[in-house]
Design an enzyme around this catalytic site. Structure first.
Site, PDB file in Angstrom:
ATOM      1  NE  ARG A 137      -3.686  -0.082   2.384  1.00 58.78           N
ATOM      2  CZ  ARG A 137      -4.584  -0.312   3.335  1.00 58.78           C
ATOM      3  NH1 ARG A 137      -4.803   0.584   4.270  1.00 58.78           N
ATOM      4  NH2 ARG A 137      -5.274  -1.434   3.364  1.00 58.78           N
ATOM      5  CG  HIS A 182      -6.429  -0.845  -5.350  1.00 57.57           C
ATOM      6  ND1 HIS A 182      -5.212  -1.259  -4.853  1.00 57.57           N
ATOM      7  CD2 HIS A 182      -6.795   0.212  -4.581  1.00 57.57           C
ATOM      8  CE1 HIS A 182      -4.856  -0.496  -3.854  1.00 57.57           C
ATOM      9  NE2 HIS A 182      -5.799   0.410  -3.657  1.00 57.57           N
ATOM     10  CE1 TYR A 211     -20.266  16.980 -13.046  1.00 53.75           C
ATOM     11  CE2 TYR A 211     -19.126  16.938 -10.936  1.00 53.75           C
ATOM     12  CZ  TYR A 211     -20.295  17.035 -11.667  1.00 53.75           C
ATOM     13  OH  TYR A 211     -21.496  17.191 -11.022  1.00 53.75           O
TER      14      TYR A 211
END
Length: 816
Positions: free
Chosen positions: A32, A78, A122
């Site tokens: 991680r 993931h 967006y």
């Protein structure tokens, strides 16, 4: 029937917690938070690049919605929150965080002001061109692949990384017990260092630093501290200073402005501008008129407009010291190396990358070799089939089906299974003569390629040639000049007091009882001078106009020195009492501030003359009395007292070698006069030398007098006397001296105090203070000069006013 053993295990909480936390730590360290030393990527970053590449979302295709890429990553590789994936994706696109961004993004991807990116629905994204270098040849078995979290797909454990991404883009992360902070570097410099290391495996750190000068931040700026860079490259830890690129631009009307064009790495520009503006609003320094952020598409620009006639360099130094215009950057180069986190230096990173690239090229070559050999086997079979084409056709036509045809070809003509498959699936148009020629040409090319691949695999030098050629190609394809300037030394920032403190004239008052204050000229002028806020029995011992940049030295009668810069004295109205010195520094019960001197700076070259009542005297250089770090809370010692009941009777500042002689007068009326050169200059805490042979007497005061001065003294019985200094013969130190009063058998006169008056002074008034707090004024001109044995004339009625204890020349009223 046997009884089943219970499946419950009894374990201590410590063992369970230790084991579980150990597993968790290992997971978050490896999977991680920390980057791999080979490709410089954390798992989430690697998965983002791999998923986008697998999806065809590359630099040469159209942009796609970020949400689609995030969904692919989350669904396939993931299984964590979409926000963490998107945040990692956004960071990979930010050109002020990464030296070479790996993702291109359309839409709002955040800003240097700390603004968050627009929502993933967006924005649109695709891999950048240089990200293609990270993934190049991944389909040629160049890296190990492992199953994903649900065993449905394979994902890479590391990317081929055809450029040294760990150094180029840096890394930052926090894990359990580990954190990493690796700064970005210049791509061209790092590749030059790798090329050198290939040729010189035993290269020293100094050799490599000829190429990698230091970090190269995407935000530019100036790095100071070559020693810190070297230490970091050696040990993985080091400290440097990163400062903004600034210039001072003169404006009309004696004004100027500081223009900031580059700021330190990872500094929030909006917060920086806000901090500078707060300094302006709170007036922590005078001189800043306005702060503007003028950044636009052309680049960063912060303008700090200054007032007229201010010290621009001084203000810039203050801002560098007190804001993020200058920061300290701490290297903490931790990466996953051989499956474990390690502090790594520059050579270790470059060596590990080089090992990885040799492995990638080896694997790719093996893949290409196998593919070429497989193809050559088929081509040879096709050529053979062409040479016996009629027999092959006849055999195929005589077969029952495809499977039978393949078996017949293998058994009759000694073709392999693979060759037979190629023959039976061959299209009819390839039976032309031209195709035979093409096959023969292809066979020759394949033979040449196979030989090349075999040479690369057999000869490490040939492999390095390939690697060197490819690294140079990357270097040429992505030319980039250095953005960050590197300076050898860290410049010490010394902020001048006059920058922080506005220069202003003020009235400073210190009272006999220990009250201290500074007052603006306006407040003083608007009030009556006597309306000073003190108690009736208290009075000023120091009243003067000073600059806020001046320095006060206050000496007590018990040998303590209190230092204060005037700007640190509490500002109060003239009618207010001010603060008591005991609020910051404790004094003894009978201790009083008695002498006060002000100085423009702490570089004076004079000396202090110090005398005590028990007959000791010394000179001490001004430099020995300069304040230490603890001046705010404790007084320093300016003379060591020989006896408990002794007091300091004189502290006089001598700016240069004074003319005249030293006079000492005792309570019992003895006077001694000798040259000041007999008094040695010694340290602050020294006792001094014997000033006078006292026996059972005590010294009243010691002063430097001119030959034509007059001594004006007052006795405890209220008698006033004037005599000439010249009446005291010049002798030497430590003598008894001569009598200056006539000794009486009953109620003899004792000297309470004396002052020196110039022989040509007119209209001098002397102020006598009694033990009842009464003030009695004496006009010097009203009294004639007396002989040495005279006891003077009575001027103070001790029955009504009290016994005189001190005398001073009446201060001239302060005008502003």
């Amino acid at each position: 029937m046997a009884t089943e053993q219970p499946k419950i295990q009894e374990l201590t909480l410590e063992d369970v917690m230790g084991d579980r936390f150990g597993r968790y730590s290992k997971y978050i360290i490896q999977e991680r938070a920390l980057p791999d030393i080979r490709d410089g990527l954390k798992p989430v970053q690697r998965r983002i690049l791999y998923a986008m590449n697998q999806d065809g979302n590359t630099f040469d295709k159209a942009f796609r919605k970020s949400a689609k890429s995030v969904g692919n990553v989350m669904g396939n590789f993931h299984p964590h929150g979409d926000s963490s994936i998107y945040e990692a994706m956004v960071r990979l696109s930010q050109d002020w965080k990464l030296r070479e961004p790996l993702i291109e993004m359309h839409g709002n991807n955040g800003s240097m002001d700390g603004d968050p990116a627009a929502a993933m629905r967006y924005t649109e994204a695709r891999l950048s061109k240089i990200a293609g270098e990270m993934l190049q040849d991944i389909d040629k078995k160049t890296v190990d692949m492992v199953l994903n979290f649900d065993d449905t797909e394979y994902e890479p454990t590391v990317l081929p990384a055809r450029f040294p991404n760990l150094l180029v883009n840096g890394a930052t992360g926090i894990s359990a017990g580990y954190a990493t902070e690796i700064p970005p570097h210049n791509l061209s410099e790092v590749i030059d260092a790798i090329l050198f290391l290939m040729n010189h495996p035993k290269a020293t750190l100094e050799d490599l630093m000829d190429f990698v000068k230091g970090p190269d931040f995407p935000t530019g700026g100036i790095i100071q501290g070559l020693a810190g860079i070297k230490q970091a490259y050696e040990t993985g830890r080091g400290r440097i200073v990163v400062r903004s690129r600034t210039k001072i631009v003169p404006l009309k009307g004696n004004k100027s402005q500081i223009e900031v064009s580059e700021i330190p790495y990872e500094v929030n520009k909006a917060q920086l501008v806000k901090k500078i503006d707060e300094i302006r609003i709170l007036k922590k320094i005078e001189g800043i008129a306005e702060v503007r952020d003028e950044s636009d598409r052309q680049g960063l620009s912060v303008v700090i407009e200054l007032k007229r006639d201010v010290n621009a360099e001084g203000i810039l130094t203050y801002l560098l010291k007190n804001t993020d215009l200058q920061i300290t950057y701490n290297f903490n180069m931790v990466a996953i190396y051989h499956q474990r986190p390690e502090h790594v230096g520059l050579k270790t990173i470059l060596t590990a990358y080089l090992e990885h690239q040799r492995d990638v090229v080896t694997r790719r070559t093996q893949f290409n070799l196998q593919k070429a050999m497989d193809r050559q086997h088929i081509v040879q079979g096709l050529i053979k089939a062409m040479s016996i084409l009629d027999q092959v056709i006849k055999t195929i036509r005589g077969s029952k089906d495809k499977k039978d045809a393949k078996q017949n070809l293998v058994s009759q003509f000694d073709f392999s299974e693979i060759q037979a498959e190629a023959i039976v699936t061959m299209q009819l148009y390839r039976l032309t003569n031209t195709d035979v020629t093409q096959l023969e040409k292809e066979s020759a090319e394949l033979a040449k390629a196979i030989a090349t691949y075999q040479l690369i695999l057999a000869e490490p030098k040939e492999l390095d040639k390939v690697l060197r050629r490819e690294l140079k190609a990357v270097q040429k394809a992505y030319p980039t000049s250095r953005l960050t300037e590197i300076q050898n030394e860290i410049q010490e920032l010394k902020v001048k007091t006059e920058v922080v403190i506005p220069q202003e004239d003020v009235i400073v008052m210190i009272s006999h009882d220990g009250y201290i204050k500074r007052t603006s000229l306006r407040s003083y002028s608007a009030s009556e001078p006597d309306d000073n806020g003190l108690k009736d029995e208290d009075y000023p011992i120091y009243l003067a106009k000073n600059s806020t940049l001046d320095h006060l030295m206050m000496f007590t009668n018990m040998g303590h020195l209190i230092y204060r810069p005037i700007y640190e004295i509490a500002d109060a109205k003239w009618k207010d009492t001010g603060e008591h010195i005991s609020q910051t520094i404790g004094l003894a019960e009978n201790e009083r501030i008695t002498w006060v001197y002000s100085f423009e700076n702490l570089k004076a070259t004079g000396k202090f003359l110090v005398a005590t009542s028990d007959g000791y005297i010394k000179q001490t250089a001004f430099a020995d009395y300069t304040p230490g770090r603890t001046y705010k809370t404790r007084a320093s010692q300016f003379i060591k007292m020989k006896s408990d009941d002794a007091t300091v009777v004189t502290v006089e500042y001598l700016p240069a070698a004074p003319t005249g002689t030293l006079i000492l007068i005792t309570q019992h009326g003895y006077g001694l006069r000798y040259d000041l050169s007999e008094v040695p200059t010694i340290g602050a805490k020294a006792v001094g030398v014997k000033s006078m042979d006292l026996r059972d007497d005590a010294i009243v005061r010691a002063t430097i007098a001119a030959d034509d001065d007059l001594i004006a003294m007052i006795t405890q019985r209220g008698s006033f006397k004037k005599m000439k200094v010249a009446d005291l013969p010049v002798t030497s130190r430590a003598r008894r001296g001569v009598q200056v009063l006539r000794e009486l058998k009953n109620n003899p006169h004792r000297v309470a105090d004396y002052v020196l008056v110039a022989s040509d002074a007119n209209g001098v008034a002397l102020d006598v203070l009694t033990d009842r707090g009464k003030h009695h004024s004496i006009l010097n001109d009203d009294h004639p000069t007396s002989a040495r044995y005279s006891n003077g004339s009575f001027v103070v009625d001790t029955d009504t006013e009290g016994e005189p204890v001190s005398m001073q020349i009446h201060p001239i009223p302060l005008t502003v």
